[in-house]
Write a protein that holds these residues in place. Sequence first.
Motif, PDB file in Angstrom:
ATOM      1  N   ASP A  29     -32.953   4.208  38.527  1.00 36.62           N
ATOM      2  CA  ASP A  29     -33.414   3.355  39.631  1.00 36.62           C
ATOM      3  C   ASP A  29     -34.825   2.832  39.394  1.00 36.62           C
ATOM      4  OD1 ASP A  29     -31.011   3.726  40.899  1.00 36.62           O
ATOM      5  OD2 ASP A  29     -31.771   5.181  42.364  1.00 36.62           O
ATOM      6  N   VAL A  30     -35.698   3.682  38.860  1.00 39.99           N
ATOM      7  CA  VAL A  30     -37.076   3.239  38.592  1.00 39.99           C
ATOM      8  C   VAL A  30     -37.082   2.173  37.496  1.00 39.99           C
ATOM      9  CG1 VAL A  30     -39.312   3.976  37.693  1.00 39.99           C
ATOM     10  CG2 VAL A  30     -38.182   5.318  39.455  1.00 39.99           C
ATOM     11  N   LEU A  31     -36.283   2.367  36.448  1.00 41.13           N
ATOM     12  CA  LEU A  31     -36.214   1.340  35.406  1.00 41.13           C
ATOM     13  C   LEU A  31     -35.658   0.034  35.951  1.00 41.13           C
ATOM     14  CD1 LEU A  31     -34.992   3.323  32.264  1.00 41.13           C
ATOM     15  CD2 LEU A  31     -37.221   2.266  32.621  1.00 41.13           C
ATOM     16  N   ALA A  32     -34.648   0.111  36.800  1.00 49.15           N
ATOM     17  CA  ALA A  32     -34.082  -1.104  37.396  1.00 49.15           C
ATOM     18  C   ALA A  32     -35.096  -1.790  38.302  1.00 49.15           C
ATOM     19  CB  ALA A  32     -32.819  -0.764  38.183  1.00 49.15           C
ATOM     20  N   MET A  33     -35.854  -1.004  39.047  1.00 50.02           N
ATOM     21  CA  MET A  33     -36.871  -1.585  39.930  1.00 50.02           C
ATOM     22  C   MET A  33     -37.979  -2.248  39.113  1.00 50.02           C
ATOM     23  SD  MET A  33     -38.959   0.286  42.988  1.00 50.02           S
ATOM     24  CE  MET A  33     -39.908   1.299  41.896  1.00 50.02           C
ATOM     25  N   MET A  34     -38.375  -1.613  38.013  1.00 47.12           N
ATOM     26  CA  MET A  34     -39.408  -2.201  37.163  1.00 47.12           C
ATOM     27  C   MET A  34     -38.897  -3.437  36.436  1.00 47.12           C
ATOM     28  SD  MET A  34     -41.172   1.213  35.547  1.00 47.12           S
ATOM     29  CE  MET A  34     -42.294   0.299  34.496  1.00 47.12           C
ATOM     30  N   ASP A  35     -37.594  -3.565  36.263  1.00 41.79           N
ATOM     31  CA  ASP A  35     -37.022  -4.709  35.565  1.00 41.79           C
ATOM     32  C   ASP A  35     -36.762  -5.887  36.493  1.00 41.79           C
ATOM     33  OD1 ASP A  35     -36.219  -5.973  33.245  1.00 41.79           O
ATOM     34  OD2 ASP A  35     -34.139  -5.298  33.418  1.00 41.79           O
ATOM     35  N   ALA A  36     -36.990  -5.714  37.771  1.00 43.22           N
ATOM     36  CA  ALA A  36     -36.818  -6.822  38.725  1.00 43.22           C
ATOM     37  C   ALA A  36     -38.149  -7.554  38.868  1.00 43.22           C
ATOM     38  CB  ALA A  36     -36.365  -6.282  40.081  1.00 43.22           C
ATOM     39  N   PRO A  37     -38.166  -8.864  38.644  1.00 36.65           N
ATOM     40  CA  PRO A  37     -39.435  -9.604  38.776  1.00 36.65           C
ATOM     41  C   PRO A  37     -39.882  -9.675  40.236  1.00 36.65           C
ATOM     42  CG  PRO A  37     -37.627 -11.095  38.272  1.00 36.65           C
ATOM     43  CD  PRO A  37     -37.070  -9.713  38.223  1.00 36.65           C
ATOM     44  N   ASP A  38     -41.200  -9.710  40.430  1.00 34.89           N
ATOM     45  CA  ASP A  38     -41.751  -9.806  41.781  1.00 34.89           C
ATOM     46  C   ASP A  38     -41.450 -11.159  42.414  1.00 34.89           C
ATOM     47  OD1 ASP A  38     -42.749  -7.252  41.632  1.00 34.89           O
ATOM     48  OD2 ASP A  38     -44.699  -7.895  40.884  1.00 34.89           O
ATOM     49  N   ILE A  39     -41.541 -12.212  41.608  1.00 39.38           N
ATOM     50  CA  ILE A  39     -41.288 -13.578  42.083  1.00 39.38           C
ATOM     51  C   ILE A  39     -40.221 -14.180  41.179  1.00 39.38           C
ATOM     52  CG2 ILE A  39     -42.305 -15.855  42.461  1.00 39.38           C
ATOM     53  CD1 ILE A  39     -45.013 -14.440  42.721  1.00 39.38           C
ATOM     54  N   ASN A  40     -39.296 -14.925  41.764  1.00 42.72           N
ATOM     55  CA  ASN A  40     -38.222 -15.528  40.995  1.00 42.72           C
ATOM     56  C   ASN A  40     -38.799 -16.442  39.912  1.00 42.72           C
ATOM     57  OD1 ASN A  40     -35.698 -16.184  40.181  1.00 42.72           O
ATOM     58  ND2 ASN A  40     -35.258 -17.583  41.872  1.00 42.72           N
ATOM     59  N   GLY A  41     -38.313 -16.262  38.695  1.00 41.04           N
ATOM     60  CA  GLY A  41     -38.760 -17.098  37.589  1.00 41.04           C
ATOM     61  C   GLY A  41     -39.878 -16.485  36.767  1.00 41.04           C
TER      62      GLY A  41
END
Length: 173
Positions: free
Chosen positions: A52-64
């Motif tokens: 879950d932490v790796l997935a959260m870190m792999d999600a960008p804060d802003i689209n693009g």
Amino acid sequence: MVNDAGQLYTMEGVAAGVIMLLAAYIVVSTTSIYTTGDTHIPDMQLEQLGSDVLAMMDAPDINGTTSALETFVSTNNGTGFNSTFLGYCNATTRGTLDNLHMSANITYRDANANKINEYPFVAPDNTWTGRESAVRATRWVQLPKLSPKPVGMPGDMRTDPQAVLVEVLLWRA
């Protein structure tokens, strides 16, 4: 007069005693519940936390934009990855910190020999003895063109866009 009529009562008594002991053993042995299947649940929870932490870190804060995980890997910033990852993993709702530790490796394809290589991204700290129950969390990261190649990355790593595998070993010390 002495005869063998009492012998039947003795054997009947011994048989009844054996039956009572056997019944007592069965009752005592069935009341203690031991399920070996429950011993892996904390490891599964720790593995899920790491994923879950790796997935959260792999999600960008802003689209693009690029994600934090992609930025850490493409700039070879193992120190920043270590502090961010453990900051997320050790956070609790009661305000105290948990006692989780980690190490990380990056697996990539060799540009010249066309084989799979690995290099340490975050070295294990001094709590690692090898006897801990470590779990593995992995995540594929899409890297852009690495130009120039960051300092510390292996010389045989490709510089064109590629996918690398981030593998984290997570344990409670």
